[in-house]
Design an enzyme around this catalytic site. Sequence first.
Site, PDB file in Angstrom:
ATOM      1  N   CYS A   2       7.465 -63.999  12.865  1.00 23.66           N
ATOM      2  CA  CYS A   2       8.655 -64.608  12.281  1.00 23.66           C
ATOM      3  C   CYS A   2       9.713 -63.536  12.044  1.00 23.66           C
ATOM      4  O   CYS A   2       9.396 -62.433  11.603  1.00 23.66           O
ATOM      5  CB  CYS A   2       8.414 -65.315  10.945  1.00 23.66           C
ATOM      6  SG  CYS A   2       7.265 -66.679  11.059  1.00 23.66           S
ATOM      7  N   ARG A  27       9.868 -61.828  17.647  1.00 26.96           N
ATOM      8  CA  ARG A  27       8.878 -61.927  16.565  1.00 26.96           C
ATOM      9  C   ARG A  27       8.300 -63.334  16.429  1.00 26.96           C
ATOM     10  O   ARG A  27       7.345 -63.541  15.672  1.00 26.96           O
ATOM     11  CB  ARG A  27       9.520 -61.526  15.235  1.00 26.96           C
ATOM     12  CG  ARG A  27      10.036 -60.113  15.217  1.00 26.96           C
ATOM     13  CD  ARG A  27      10.734 -59.817  13.909  1.00 26.96           C
ATOM     14  NE  ARG A  27       9.786 -59.778  12.826  1.00 26.96           N
ATOM     15  CZ  ARG A  27       9.168 -58.689  12.399  1.00 26.96           C
ATOM     16  NH1 ARG A  27       9.429 -57.543  12.971  1.00 26.96           N
ATOM     17  NH2 ARG A  27       8.329 -58.738  11.408  1.00 26.96           N
ATOM     18  N   TRP A  75       7.124 -68.116  14.100  1.00 22.88           N
ATOM     19  CA  TRP A  75       5.834 -68.067  14.797  1.00 22.88           C
ATOM     20  C   TRP A  75       4.892 -68.847  13.890  1.00 22.88           C
ATOM     21  O   TRP A  75       4.527 -68.374  12.805  1.00 22.88           O
ATOM     22  CB  TRP A  75       5.375 -66.625  14.957  1.00 22.88           C
ATOM     23  CG  TRP A  75       4.174 -66.459  15.831  1.00 22.88           C
ATOM     24  CD1 TRP A  75       4.178 -66.230  17.183  1.00 22.88           C
ATOM     25  CD2 TRP A  75       2.803 -66.483  15.431  1.00 22.88           C
ATOM     26  NE1 TRP A  75       2.886 -66.136  17.632  1.00 22.88           N
ATOM     27  CE2 TRP A  75       2.017 -66.290  16.589  1.00 22.88           C
ATOM     28  CE3 TRP A  75       2.144 -66.671  14.220  1.00 22.88           C
ATOM     29  CZ2 TRP A  75       0.634 -66.261  16.574  1.00 22.88           C
ATOM     30  CZ3 TRP A  75       0.750 -66.650  14.193  1.00 22.88           C
ATOM     31  CH2 TRP A  75       0.009 -66.439  15.364  1.00 22.88           C
ATOM     32  N   ASN A 101       8.706 -64.974   5.891  1.00 18.71           N
ATOM     33  CA  ASN A 101       7.804 -64.396   6.885  1.00 18.71           C
ATOM     34  C   ASN A 101       6.556 -63.961   6.142  1.00 18.71           C
ATOM     35  O   ASN A 101       6.644 -63.173   5.205  1.00 18.71           O
ATOM     36  CB  ASN A 101       8.486 -63.190   7.556  1.00 18.71           C
ATOM     37  CG  ASN A 101       7.533 -62.392   8.416  1.00 18.71           C
ATOM     38  OD1 ASN A 101       6.538 -62.932   8.910  1.00 18.71           O
ATOM     39  ND2 ASN A 101       7.828 -61.112   8.597  1.00 18.71           N
ATOM     40  N   GLY A 102       5.398 -64.491   6.539  1.00 22.95           N
ATOM     41  CA  GLY A 102       4.150 -64.132   5.865  1.00 22.95           C
ATOM     42  C   GLY A 102       3.294 -65.371   5.682  1.00 22.95           C
ATOM     43  O   GLY A 102       3.511 -66.392   6.351  1.00 22.95           O
ATOM     44  N   GLU A 485      -6.244 -51.518  28.864  1.00 25.05           N
ATOM     45  CA  GLU A 485      -4.805 -51.756  28.692  1.00 25.05           C
ATOM     46  C   GLU A 485      -4.230 -52.526  29.892  1.00 25.05           C
ATOM     47  O   GLU A 485      -3.396 -53.419  29.713  1.00 25.05           O
ATOM     48  CB  GLU A 485      -4.090 -50.405  28.480  1.00 25.05           C
ATOM     49  CG  GLU A 485      -2.583 -50.452  28.372  1.00 25.05           C
ATOM     50  CD  GLU A 485      -2.039 -51.292  27.209  1.00 25.05           C
ATOM     51  OE1 GLU A 485      -2.821 -51.744  26.352  1.00 25.05           O
ATOM     52  OE2 GLU A 485      -0.823 -51.516  27.198  1.00 25.05           O
ATOM     53  N   LYS A 489      -2.383 -56.102  29.484  1.00 30.76           N
ATOM     54  CA  LYS A 489      -1.013 -56.362  29.941  1.00 30.76           C
ATOM     55  C   LYS A 489      -0.969 -57.608  30.803  1.00 30.76           C
ATOM     56  O   LYS A 489      -0.097 -58.451  30.655  1.00 30.76           O
ATOM     57  CB  LYS A 489      -0.452 -55.187  30.772  1.00 30.76           C
ATOM     58  CG  LYS A 489      -0.041 -53.952  30.049  1.00 30.76           C
ATOM     59  CD  LYS A 489       1.211 -54.071  29.211  1.00 30.76           C
ATOM     60  CE  LYS A 489       0.930 -54.582  27.828  1.00 30.76           C
ATOM     61  NZ  LYS A 489       0.533 -53.710  26.806  1.00 30.76           N
ATOM     62  N   GLU A 492      -1.562 -60.829  28.747  1.00 28.24           N
ATOM     63  CA  GLU A 492      -0.473 -61.126  27.816  1.00 28.24           C
ATOM     64  C   GLU A 492       0.682 -61.836  28.501  1.00 28.24           C
ATOM     65  O   GLU A 492       1.225 -62.788  27.969  1.00 28.24           O
ATOM     66  CB  GLU A 492       0.073 -59.828  27.200  1.00 28.24           C
ATOM     67  CG  GLU A 492      -0.773 -59.253  26.097  1.00 28.24           C
ATOM     68  CD  GLU A 492      -0.180 -57.957  25.545  1.00 28.24           C
ATOM     69  OE1 GLU A 492      -0.161 -57.808  24.326  1.00 28.24           O
ATOM     70  OE2 GLU A 492       0.265 -57.093  26.340  1.00 28.24           O
ATOM     71  N   HIS A 508     -24.157 -53.720  34.355  1.00 28.94           N
ATOM     72  CA  HIS A 508     -24.815 -54.399  33.231  1.00 28.94           C
ATOM     73  C   HIS A 508     -24.150 -55.737  32.916  1.00 28.94           C
ATOM     74  O   HIS A 508     -24.166 -56.174  31.774  1.00 28.94           O
ATOM     75  CB  HIS A 508     -24.809 -53.491  32.001  1.00 28.94           C
ATOM     76  CG  HIS A 508     -25.525 -52.201  32.238  1.00 28.94           C
ATOM     77  ND1 HIS A 508     -26.899 -52.118  32.328  1.00 28.94           N
ATOM     78  CD2 HIS A 508     -25.060 -50.947  32.461  1.00 28.94           C
ATOM     79  CE1 HIS A 508     -27.246 -50.859  32.576  1.00 28.94           C
ATOM     80  NE2 HIS A 508     -26.147 -50.136  32.660  1.00 28.94           N
ATOM     81  N   LYS A 607       5.485 -59.976  18.645  1.00 26.59           N
ATOM     82  CA  LYS A 607       5.552 -58.520  18.777  1.00 26.59           C
ATOM     83  C   LYS A 607       4.894 -57.832  17.587  1.00 26.59           C
ATOM     84  O   LYS A 607       4.236 -56.817  17.724  1.00 26.59           O
ATOM     85  CB  LYS A 607       7.028 -58.122  18.866  1.00 26.59           C
ATOM     86  CG  LYS A 607       7.267 -56.641  18.978  1.00 26.59           C
ATOM     87  CD  LYS A 607       7.233 -56.223  20.397  1.00 26.59           C
ATOM     88  CE  LYS A 607       7.228 -54.732  20.572  1.00 26.59           C
ATOM     89  NZ  LYS A 607       6.365 -54.341  21.686  1.00 26.59           N
TER      90      LYS A 607
END
Length: 612
Positions: A2, A27, A75, A101-102, A485, A489, A492, A508, A607
């Site tokens: 947010c 955000r 968000w 926000n929270g 990573e 990427k 995402e 394995h 983000k």
Amino acid sequence: MCGIFGCVSHEDVVPRILQGLKRLEYRGYDSAGVACVDDRGALSLTRRVGKLDNLLDAMRDHPVHGHTGIGHTRWATHGAPSEINAHPHTGTSGTLAVVHNGIIENHDVLREELTAAGCSFRSETDSEVIAHLVEQSYTGDLAVALRAAMQRLQGSYAVVVVDSRHPDLLVAARQDSPLVVGLGPNELYLSSDIPALLEFTRDVMFIEDQEVVVLEGGEARIFGPAGETKNRAVQHIDWGGDAAEKLEHEHFMLKEIEEQPRIIRANLALRAPGQSVAGATPLQADHLPEGLFDGLESLTLIACGTSWHAGLVAKFWIESWARLPVDVDLSSEFRYRDLLVDDKQIVVPISQSGETADTLAALREARRLGARSLAVCNVVGSTMSRESEGVLYTHAGPEIGVASTKAFTTQLLSLRLLALELAARRGTRSPAEIAIAMEQLADLPRHLEATLARAEEIREVAERFSSAQDFLFLGRGVNYPIALEGALKLKEISYIHAEGYPAGEMKHGPIALIDDQLPVVVIATPGRVYEKVLSNIEESRARGGRVIAVAQEGDQRVAALADAVLPVSDVSEELSPIVNVLPLQLLAYYIAHHLGRDIDKPRNLAKSVTVE
Ligand code: G6P
């Protein structure tokens, strides 16, 4: 998570708020809204579900003007993305509105209580209780009402309140969620982060937990929990004017990938002012507190997401160079364990934003148990940077693309410098070895440039493989985190399932997945496990797997085995993670681009994850 923005000015604030929200959209982008005290002195509220553009269209069709207002980009946590759940939320009478926000953890108890007291709730959100609480507590002073409401709130919040009875005033407060005040020449701002303020002002003040800030009469006044006045220094942010602009690039992510060589060069220059990098002490320009490393026995690196991958690489470097044991933990796991932490240990939160809720909580817990602390952060003045004894800033400039790129490589640079600094201080490597390592770093931007110059080839490979449903990424040793990573990427931004795995573990489990439908991305650059990784390529091929190899330019052995090569410049094994991640960033970018994904704002992600 947010974005909130507020402004008080002699001029119309609505265009500024919308501009601020554009910068904060990364955000959260489920819905957005604006509330302001309009020309008639009434509270005007406009909200729309979906991307910010929907709100912009609505406000273009039905313009609103005012001198005091707030905005929000959401968000969703409590309540589905819908217009009724979009912020700002109003109290029962409709004179005041809040953005939040929270997460308010005791919202259900409060909602019950407030409903019994006659408040009528309209949304399913936790945030709406704040509007009603402030309204109920109001006896003429909005800041006092907000402080009273805070006494009842459990959880995290950055909250801003606008009230039509006070047409030139904004009040705001925070607890565990970021909030910055911007001081413009003729107006005052509140924002969740600095990039949203940059085009209006570079002068900012950070609000601390439990504080209330009052923006009125061209002045920002800060008050502590008991109403006491707090003095706060104004900080000047020297990020470049177009640092948060996309410029000619189609996406922030591509811009941020391409910026990496320049940023790393500038970063090294900052750390070795007026001298050659080879001659510089690794962290000479970082102003670390005296004694921070004295008698140090171990390090614990804590982080989330991409930043955690940087920690995994750093473990190799620090253990090898400084001969200190390093633990790398996910913040969300670390914070709820029975920790073995003491003052001989330094905890290193690694975070682009410096606000990630789990990392912040993990840092606080480690500090409570006596650990020393050194944050590796990008955002200057962020909560983690303020709450740690020392800070290594990564100087990447604002990162706007939700998928982290330049923040990651600059974290790696800072952590590499930390490894060299510790080695120098502890005498585990000679000054000559440190100087050679520094010189190699000075050469890094050239390797990054040479690698980015092959972007077209990477685009072709990406398009060839973009119809795959799953990908496996393999890497070993210092490049195992880069496999993680690369997979992250791709997931995402393309929404393709991808798994990162240490190549040595392939037999394995993951080998069972391999068939002619599964591209296997293998990091196969020279180093102590090179031959072993080539065997993994053979084993994948033998099962029909299509191999995409990250390999040094001109490596014929890999080229003969792989279906496609992502070429990289010939850097040393130790520094190879910083170079090898670039083609994987581009691979993900071009696949997502080919599939028409929303690259800078991938679905469901945010983000900055400022809630648990
Ligand atoms: C989110 C972001 C990631 C980031 C992670 C940690 O998941 O989308 O890009 O790596 O948070 O964020 P931090 O700001 O702590 O590095």
